[in-house]
Design an enzyme around this catalytic site. Structure first.
Site, PDB file in Angstrom:
ATOM      1  N   ILE A 142      62.716 -14.205  14.674  1.00 50.36           N
ATOM      2  CA  ILE A 142      63.325 -14.174  16.008  1.00 50.36           C
ATOM      3  C   ILE A 142      62.492 -13.306  16.949  1.00 50.36           C
ATOM      4  O   ILE A 142      62.243 -13.677  18.108  1.00 50.36           O
ATOM      5  CB  ILE A 142      64.778 -13.643  15.892  1.00 50.36           C
ATOM      6  CG1 ILE A 142      65.654 -14.695  15.189  1.00 50.36           C
ATOM      7  CG2 ILE A 142      65.336 -13.264  17.256  1.00 50.36           C
ATOM      8  CD1 ILE A 142      67.030 -14.195  14.763  1.00 50.36           C
ATOM      9  N   ARG A 160      56.307  -2.860  11.228  1.00 51.37           N
ATOM     10  CA  ARG A 160      55.725  -2.031  10.152  1.00 51.37           C
ATOM     11  C   ARG A 160      54.396  -2.541   9.615  1.00 51.37           C
ATOM     12  O   ARG A 160      53.611  -1.765   9.102  1.00 51.37           O
ATOM     13  CB  ARG A 160      56.714  -1.889   8.999  1.00 51.37           C
ATOM     14  CG  ARG A 160      57.058  -3.149   8.274  1.00 51.37           C
ATOM     15  CD  ARG A 160      57.627  -2.807   6.893  1.00 51.37           C
ATOM     16  NE  ARG A 160      58.916  -2.122   6.989  1.00 51.37           N
ATOM     17  CZ  ARG A 160      60.098  -2.730   6.948  1.00 51.37           C
ATOM     18  NH1 ARG A 160      60.153  -4.051   6.835  1.00 51.37           N
ATOM     19  NH2 ARG A 160      61.210  -2.050   7.014  1.00 51.37           N
ATOM     20  N   GLN A 207      80.486 -10.432   5.471  1.00 47.13           N
ATOM     21  CA  GLN A 207      79.720 -11.341   4.615  1.00 47.13           C
ATOM     22  C   GLN A 207      79.945 -11.028   3.133  1.00 47.13           C
ATOM     23  O   GLN A 207      79.823 -11.897   2.287  1.00 47.13           O
ATOM     24  CB  GLN A 207      78.228 -11.225   4.950  1.00 47.13           C
ATOM     25  CG  GLN A 207      77.353 -12.257   4.275  1.00 47.13           C
ATOM     26  CD  GLN A 207      75.937 -12.192   4.791  1.00 47.13           C
ATOM     27  OE1 GLN A 207      75.178 -11.285   4.460  1.00 47.13           O
ATOM     28  NE2 GLN A 207      75.578 -13.145   5.615  1.00 47.13           N
ATOM     29  N   ALA A 227      73.662 -16.323  14.207  1.00 43.39           N
ATOM     30  CA  ALA A 227      74.417 -16.488  12.955  1.00 43.39           C
ATOM     31  C   ALA A 227      73.499 -17.007  11.860  1.00 43.39           C
ATOM     32  O   ALA A 227      73.275 -16.335  10.855  1.00 43.39           O
ATOM     33  CB  ALA A 227      75.607 -17.409  13.163  1.00 43.39           C
ATOM     34  N   VAL A 259      69.770 -18.584  11.447  1.00 47.89           N
ATOM     35  CA  VAL A 259      68.466 -18.912  12.038  1.00 47.89           C
ATOM     36  C   VAL A 259      67.421 -18.858  10.933  1.00 47.89           C
ATOM     37  O   VAL A 259      67.307 -17.831  10.244  1.00 47.89           O
ATOM     38  CB  VAL A 259      68.081 -17.893  13.147  1.00 47.89           C
ATOM     39  CG1 VAL A 259      66.800 -18.335  13.855  1.00 47.89           C
ATOM     40  CG2 VAL A 259      69.218 -17.697  14.142  1.00 47.89           C
ATOM     41  N   THR A 270      64.345 -17.960   9.329  1.00 49.15           N
ATOM     42  CA  THR A 270      63.259 -16.985   9.549  1.00 49.15           C
ATOM     43  C   THR A 270      62.851 -16.462   8.170  1.00 49.15           C
ATOM     44  O   THR A 270      63.556 -16.713   7.177  1.00 49.15           O
ATOM     45  CB  THR A 270      63.768 -15.788  10.385  1.00 49.15           C
ATOM     46  OG1 THR A 270      64.761 -15.089   9.600  1.00 49.15           O
ATOM     47  CG2 THR A 270      64.357 -16.191  11.723  1.00 49.15           C
ATOM     48  N   GLU A 304      56.962   2.222  11.291  1.00 53.57           N
ATOM     49  CA  GLU A 304      58.105   2.061  10.380  1.00 53.57           C
ATOM     50  C   GLU A 304      59.294   2.652  11.135  1.00 53.57           C
ATOM     51  O   GLU A 304      59.431   3.867  11.270  1.00 53.57           O
ATOM     52  CB  GLU A 304      57.842   2.810   9.062  1.00 53.57           C
ATOM     53  CG  GLU A 304      59.047   2.888   8.144  1.00 53.57           C
ATOM     54  CD  GLU A 304      59.771   1.569   7.981  1.00 53.57           C
ATOM     55  OE1 GLU A 304      59.229   0.656   7.383  1.00 53.57           O
ATOM     56  OE2 GLU A 304      60.923   1.456   8.463  1.00 53.57           O
ATOM     57  N   TYR A 343      74.454  -3.096   6.443  1.00 53.69           N
ATOM     58  CA  TYR A 343      74.048  -4.035   7.503  1.00 53.69           C
ATOM     59  C   TYR A 343      75.235  -4.332   8.426  1.00 53.69           C
ATOM     60  O   TYR A 343      75.098  -4.295   9.651  1.00 53.69           O
ATOM     61  CB  TYR A 343      73.534  -5.300   6.833  1.00 53.69           C
ATOM     62  CG  TYR A 343      72.992  -6.387   7.720  1.00 53.69           C
ATOM     63  CD1 TYR A 343      71.798  -6.233   8.409  1.00 53.69           C
ATOM     64  CD2 TYR A 343      73.650  -7.614   7.844  1.00 53.69           C
ATOM     65  CE1 TYR A 343      71.274  -7.261   9.195  1.00 53.69           C
ATOM     66  CE2 TYR A 343      73.142  -8.647   8.619  1.00 53.69           C
ATOM     67  CZ  TYR A 343      71.954  -8.461   9.291  1.00 53.69           C
ATOM     68  OH  TYR A 343      71.437  -9.477  10.063  1.00 53.69           O
TER      69      TYR A 343
END
Ligand code: NAP
Length: 259
Positions: A19, A39, A149, A186, A188, A190, A64, A155
């Site tokens: 993204i 990073r 989740q 939601a 994507v 990647t 970082e 997270y």
């Protein structure tokens, strides 16, 4: 529509991949100067080279972001290089699977450091420049803050806090006309998503089950669709939009998934 991003200096964290890469490329395509903070120096340089080969302007800073000193370095280096900062896109994060049962207090705090602290640290250090420019901040959040989740407390807590900070910072920064908004993806595709889905049992079946429940067109959102909303929120065309949490998710979070 002129987005008014020409010559604007815009930091995109995690701008080398996924993204962030799409946002970095679109900012540059709109005439802005993208500063990629991430990073992996080689990943950063690869995206900078891709932007430059299309005639755009970009610059890389290896950092970082879990380290406070590196957040400071991102801001200081950007100002040394370009003199100012017009906007900050807080995007870097990792769904690192630190659960309530499978995690521990140290892992939980480390997850906040990877996903939340640098959003604050970069905004804090960038603030004098954002104030001077009536600039703005766009955060990238996650549907997980709303839906949960399972097995990802660090997270989820970080993304929930980012939603809260969007409103909090929008209020605090009203006197300076600095706007703050958040874009919520939601599903994507990647590098992060690929790693996450492959960490589950039966990833192919799981992916098909998820995609079949995305209300709009039963497909994943593209990084470019997240970037388009982000760049609109960065732009002068959204000059009276602040404190908003915008879901770019094909209706996944809020529409009836049993339809
Ligand atoms: P990605 O594919 O992993 O790309 C993220 C980039 O940021 C990578 O270059 C990564 O480097 C870098 N990065 C991550 N943490 C960093 C740190 N602490 N310091 C420096 N660089 C760091 O991730 P993505 O899927 O594009 O996700 C971007 C954002 O969208 C995240 O905030 C994520 O939570 C959010 N999001 C994504 C989805 C989705 O479906 N993809 C859904 C909801 C929310 P490395 O490659 O070296 O790790």
């Amino acid at each position: 529509m002129d987005l008014g991003l020409k010559d604007k200096v815009i930091i995109v964290t995690g701008g080398a991949k996924g993204i962030g890469e799409a946002i970095a490329k679109l900012v540059a395509a709109e005439g802005g100067i993208t500063v990629i903070a991430g990073r992996n120096a080689a990943d950063n340089e690869k995206t900078v080279a891709a932007i430059q080969s299309s005639g755009g302007r970009a610059f890389a800073i290896q950092a970082e972001l879990g380290q406070v000193a590196d957040c400071r370095k991102v801001i200081d280096t950007t100002v040394q290089q370009f003199g100012t900062i017009h906007a900050l896109v807080n995007n870097a994060g990792v769904n690192d699977g630190v659960g309530l049962e499978n995690g521990d207090p140290e892992k939980f705090m480390a997850s906040l450091q990877k996903n939340l602290s640098h959003y604050y640290n970069l905004a804090h250090y960038a603030l004098p420049y954002l104030k001077a420019n009536k600039g703005n901040i766009v955060n990238i959040g996650s549907k997980v803050a709303t839906t949960g989740q399972g097995n990802t407390s660090g997270y989820a807590a970080s993304k929930g806090a980012i939603n809260a900070l969007t409103r909090e910072w929008a209020v605090e920064l009203l006197p300076y006309s600095v706007r703050v908004n958040t874009v919520i993806p939601a599903e994507v595709w990647t590098p992060l998503y690929e790693t996450w889905i492959n960490s589950l049992p039966n990833p192919k079946e799981k992916l098909a089950a998820i995609v079949s429940k995305i209300p709009l067109e039963q497909r994943m959102t593209t990084s470019e669709e997240i970037a388009a909303m982000t760049v609109f929120l960065l732009s002068a065309q959204s000059s009276h939009t602040t404190g908003q949490i915008v879901y770019v998710d094909g209706g996944y979070t809020h529409l009836d998934r049993s339809i």
